[in-house]
Design a protein around this motif. Structure first.
Motif, PDB file in Angstrom:
ATOM      1  N   UNK A  47      -9.702  20.459 -58.451  1.00  0.00           N
ATOM      2  CA  UNK A  47      -8.386  20.821 -57.892  1.00  0.00           C
ATOM      3  C   UNK A  47      -8.495  21.358 -56.467  1.00  0.00           C
ATOM      4  N   UNK A  48      -9.725  21.499 -55.967  1.00  0.00           N
ATOM      5  CA  UNK A  48      -9.933  22.030 -54.620  1.00  0.00           C
ATOM      6  C   UNK A  48     -10.321  20.881 -53.691  1.00  0.00           C
ATOM      7  N   UNK A  49      -9.449  20.583 -52.741  1.00  0.00           N
ATOM      8  CA  UNK A  49      -9.696  19.456 -51.840  1.00  0.00           C
ATOM      9  C   UNK A  49     -10.825  19.749 -50.857  1.00  0.00           C
ATOM     10  N   UNK A  50     -10.856  20.967 -50.316  1.00  0.00           N
ATOM     11  CA  UNK A  50     -11.855  21.342 -49.313  1.00  0.00           C
ATOM     12  C   UNK A  50     -12.438  22.701 -49.708  1.00  0.00           C
ATOM     13  N   UNK A  51     -13.669  22.681 -50.209  1.00  0.00           N
ATOM     14  CA  UNK A  51     -14.283  23.914 -50.706  1.00  0.00           C
ATOM     15  C   UNK A  51     -14.510  24.918 -49.581  1.00  0.00           C
ATOM     16  N   UNK A  52     -14.894  24.428 -48.401  1.00  0.00           N
ATOM     17  CA  UNK A  52     -15.115  25.324 -47.273  1.00  0.00           C
ATOM     18  C   UNK A  52     -13.854  26.050 -46.873  1.00  0.00           C
ATOM     19  N   UNK A  53     -12.727  25.327 -46.822  1.00  0.00           N
ATOM     20  CA  UNK A  53     -11.463  25.947 -46.464  1.00  0.00           C
ATOM     21  C   UNK A  53     -11.006  26.927 -47.552  1.00  0.00           C
ATOM     22  N   UNK A  54     -11.289  26.585 -48.812  1.00  0.00           N
ATOM     23  CA  UNK A  54     -10.929  27.457 -49.933  1.00  0.00           C
ATOM     24  C   UNK A  54     -11.657  28.800 -49.817  1.00  0.00           C
ATOM     25  N   UNK A  55     -12.951  28.734 -49.495  1.00  0.00           N
ATOM     26  CA  UNK A  55     -13.739  29.955 -49.334  1.00  0.00           C
ATOM     27  C   UNK A  55     -13.217  30.768 -48.156  1.00  0.00           C
ATOM     28  N   UNK A  56     -12.859  30.094 -47.082  1.00  0.00           N
ATOM     29  CA  UNK A  56     -12.338  30.775 -45.899  1.00  0.00           C
ATOM     30  C   UNK A  56     -11.021  31.475 -46.201  1.00  0.00           C
ATOM     31  N   UNK A  57     -10.113  30.776 -46.914  1.00  0.00           N
ATOM     32  CA  UNK A  57      -8.819  31.378 -47.259  1.00  0.00           C
ATOM     33  C   UNK A  57      -8.991  32.568 -48.199  1.00  0.00           C
ATOM     34  N   UNK A  58     -10.031  32.543 -49.029  1.00  0.00           N
ATOM     35  CA  UNK A  58     -10.274  33.654 -49.950  1.00  0.00           C
ATOM     36  C   UNK A  58     -10.811  34.890 -49.228  1.00  0.00           C
ATOM     37  N   UNK A  59     -11.180  34.724 -47.958  1.00  0.00           N
ATOM     38  CA  UNK A  59     -11.725  35.843 -47.199  1.00  0.00           C
ATOM     39  C   UNK A  59     -13.114  36.232 -47.648  1.00  0.00           C
ATOM     40  N   UNK A  60     -13.832  35.306 -48.249  1.00  0.00           N
ATOM     41  CA  UNK A  60     -15.169  35.600 -48.779  1.00  0.00           C
ATOM     42  C   UNK A  60     -16.204  35.589 -47.667  1.00  0.00           C
ATOM     43  N   UNK A  61     -17.146  36.484 -47.779  1.00  0.00           N
ATOM     44  CA  UNK A  61     -18.269  36.513 -46.849  1.00  0.00           C
ATOM     45  C   UNK A  61     -19.537  35.966 -47.500  1.00  0.00           C
ATOM     46  N   UNK A  62     -19.472  35.719 -48.812  1.00  0.00           N
ATOM     47  CA  UNK A  62     -20.644  35.231 -49.538  1.00  0.00           C
ATOM     48  C   UNK A  62     -20.214  34.278 -50.650  1.00  0.00           C
ATOM     49  N   UNK A  63     -21.076  33.318 -50.926  1.00  0.00           N
ATOM     50  CA  UNK A  63     -20.900  32.407 -52.060  1.00  0.00           C
ATOM     51  C   UNK A  63     -22.144  32.533 -52.936  1.00  0.00           C
ATOM     52  N   UNK A  64     -21.924  32.674 -54.243  1.00  0.00           N
ATOM     53  CA  UNK A  64     -23.036  32.854 -55.180  1.00  0.00           C
ATOM     54  C   UNK A  64     -23.095  31.665 -56.129  1.00  0.00           C
ATOM     55  N   UNK A  65     -24.280  31.078 -56.266  1.00  0.00           N
ATOM     56  CA  UNK A  65     -24.474  29.958 -57.183  1.00  0.00           C
ATOM     57  C   UNK A  65     -24.831  30.506 -58.557  1.00  0.00           C
ATOM     58  N   UNK A  66     -23.873  30.430 -59.481  1.00  0.00           N
ATOM     59  CA  UNK A  66     -24.084  30.944 -60.840  1.00  0.00           C
ATOM     60  C   UNK A  66     -24.015  29.808 -61.843  1.00  0.00           C
ATOM     61  N   UNK A  67     -24.588  28.675 -61.471  1.00  0.00           N
ATOM     62  CA  UNK A  67     -24.548  27.492 -62.331  1.00  0.00           C
ATOM     63  C   UNK A  67     -25.613  27.599 -63.411  1.00  0.00           C
ATOM     64  N   UNK A  68     -25.242  27.240 -64.628  1.00  0.00           N
ATOM     65  CA  UNK A  68     -26.212  27.268 -65.715  1.00  0.00           C
ATOM     66  C   UNK A  68     -27.280  26.190 -65.520  1.00  0.00           C
TER      67      UNK A  68
END
Length: 461
Positions: free
Chosen positions: A190-211
């Motif tokens: 449902x997210x067209x652009x992951x980079x823009x989504x992270x930017x809009x969320x105001x996040x400074x970090x992304x964490x990979x929590x994949x099993x």
């Protein structure tokens, strides 16, 4: 987060501590001016009293670090912070008074110290009230986006909900087809652009929590996120940074091999550490010998048996050595073999309970430090029988022996006294963090915060 000599500290904590240091200098100057106005003499040049004011500010600032003024609870509770500030300033003033007694001649401390103490407490508490009002509690937390919605993501959600947590999760993103454990996760499709989504969320970090990361990492998206200035962390590295320990549940040999740590540059640091151990242990033995003798006599009078307790322990690279402590248990305490200490352990003598609480029983270990079997800072040395058992039960337990054992350590100041396999597992995570990230800076931090453990000995047994 800012990384100082391999150890992560929040930017906001660094900023708060620097503001405190400036306020302490101003408090010293204000106290001086107040006093000279009372006695009707000239203020004089600041350079004439800069050294004394610098000593005042520096000693109290180090005391604040030592008693946990910048710990998570102190940052989120004004009552907790005020109590720690009172202790830090009081200890700092006592230390400065002793310095003035030993090195007389600084008239500032004789007449101005109490003024400086009162002003310092006022401005430091006010600083925390203002920071809380303007910035709010959430200002001391970072915003992250978590890729994953399984058990690892759920664990991050629980961790973020703790009062002492240093981060907030803006969003969880479900990356696979399996049903997410985190029910509020946003489906990746449902997210067209992951980079823009992270930017809009105001996040400074992304964490990979994949099993499972095989064929599921969105490499192009992660590259774009990284080039936007957002930090990307794998799960184990993020937990190491946030919790100050290596997470055994997700640890694998490849992460230990390829992650930063265990650097060869520590060889020079080890030489400096050994010199420090020799000089300080000699000083403590000379100054503390009467205290050791006094409590040795009390131990003898309190219960039958020798005043000192000798036991084999495991040291550097698994080599055994003999540890000496003031005896705090009955002489028959280990007739059936070594046992874990218990809460309100009936084997502990009356005097033993006291010396364990204030850690005086540890003083004779300084002899082991002087000989080189131990250091002041390092993992707790364990009994050989326990080590054999723990190496069978806990993965990577042998890796804690790549550094010398210590009287105090990262595990000792962060976790209560270990008295079970599960406690040993928790402490191993801190020991691995120390062995992996050892620097003189971390040693200094541990030595300072050992004062907190002595003053508030919740974990002593």
């Amino acid at each position: 987060m800012i990384r100082l000599f391999k150890h992560y500290i929040s930017y906001n904590v660094v900023l708060l501590s620097l503001i405190d240091l400036v306020l302490l200098v101003l408090a010293g100057e204000a106290a001086w001016r107040l006093r000279v106005m009372q006695i009707g003499v000239g203020v004089g040049q600041f350079s004439d009293r800069a050294v004394e004011i610098g000593i005042f500010a520096g000693v109290i600032w180090l005391g604040m670090i030592a008693v946990g003024t910048y710990g998570p609870l102190a940052l989120r509770s004004i009552r907790f912070a005020t109590a720690r500030l009172l202790v830090a300033v009081s200890l700092g003033v006592l230390a400065i008074s002793l310095m003035d007694f030993v090195l007389p001649g600084a008239a500032l401390w004789r007449s101005v110290l109490l003024y400086a103490m009162g002003i310092a407490i006022f401005v430091l508490v006010a600083n925390r009230l203002v920071a809380g009002k303007i910035l709010g509690v959430e200002a001391f937390r970072r915003t992250v986006v978590v890729l994953g919605a399984g058990e690892r993501a759920q664990r991050l959600r629980r961790l973020s909900q703790r009062p002492e947590s240093g981060f907030l999760v803006a969003s969880f993103i479900a990356m696979g087809d399996s049903a997410p454990v985190v029910e509020t996760a946003v489906p990746r499709e449902t997210i067209a652009d992951l980079g823009r989504f992270v930017d809009r969320a105001g996040a400074t970090e992304v964490v990979l929590a994949l099993q499972e990361r095989r064929n599921s990492l969105p490499l192009k998206d992660l590259l774009r996120i990284k080039t936007q200035g957002v930090q990307v962390y794998d799960f184990s590295s993020f937990l190491e940074r946030e919790m100050g320990r290596v997470d055994l549940d997700t640890l694998n040999p490849s992460w230990l091999i390829f992650s930063d740590g265990f650097s060869a540059g520590r060889r020079l640091s080890s030489i400096g550490k050994r010199l420090f151990d020799i000089v300080v242990s000699l000083a403590i033995l000379i100054v503390g010998l009467p205290l050791i003798a006094l409590f040795a006599l009390l131990v003898k009078l309190d219960s039958p048996g020798p005043a000192f307790f000798r036991q084999k322990r495991v040291g550097l690279y698994g080599q055994n050595f003999t540890l000496i402590k003031l005896r705090s248990m009955r002489i028959d305490a280990e007739n059936g073999g070594a046992k874990w200490a218990e809460k309100d352990d009936p084997r502990i003598t009356g005097v033993g309970r006291l010396i364990r609480k204030v850690r005086i029983d540890e003083l004779p270990q300084v002899w082991s430090v002087l000989k080189g079997d131990m250091s002041f800072v390092g993992p707790r040395p364990e009994v050989p029988a326990f080590v054999v058992e723990l190496e069978q039960e806990l993965p990577f337990y042998a890796e804690r022996h790549v550094v010398k054992p210590g009287i105090t350590g990262w595990a000792q100041i962060n976790y209560p006294y270990g008295a079970s396999i599960e406690d040993a597992r928790q402490k191993l995570e801190y020991d691995l963090y120390y062995a992996k990230n050892y620097t003189p800076f971390l040693d200094l931090l541990i030595l300072l915060q050992t004062a907190r453990v002595i003053l508030w000995p919740e974990g002593a047994r």
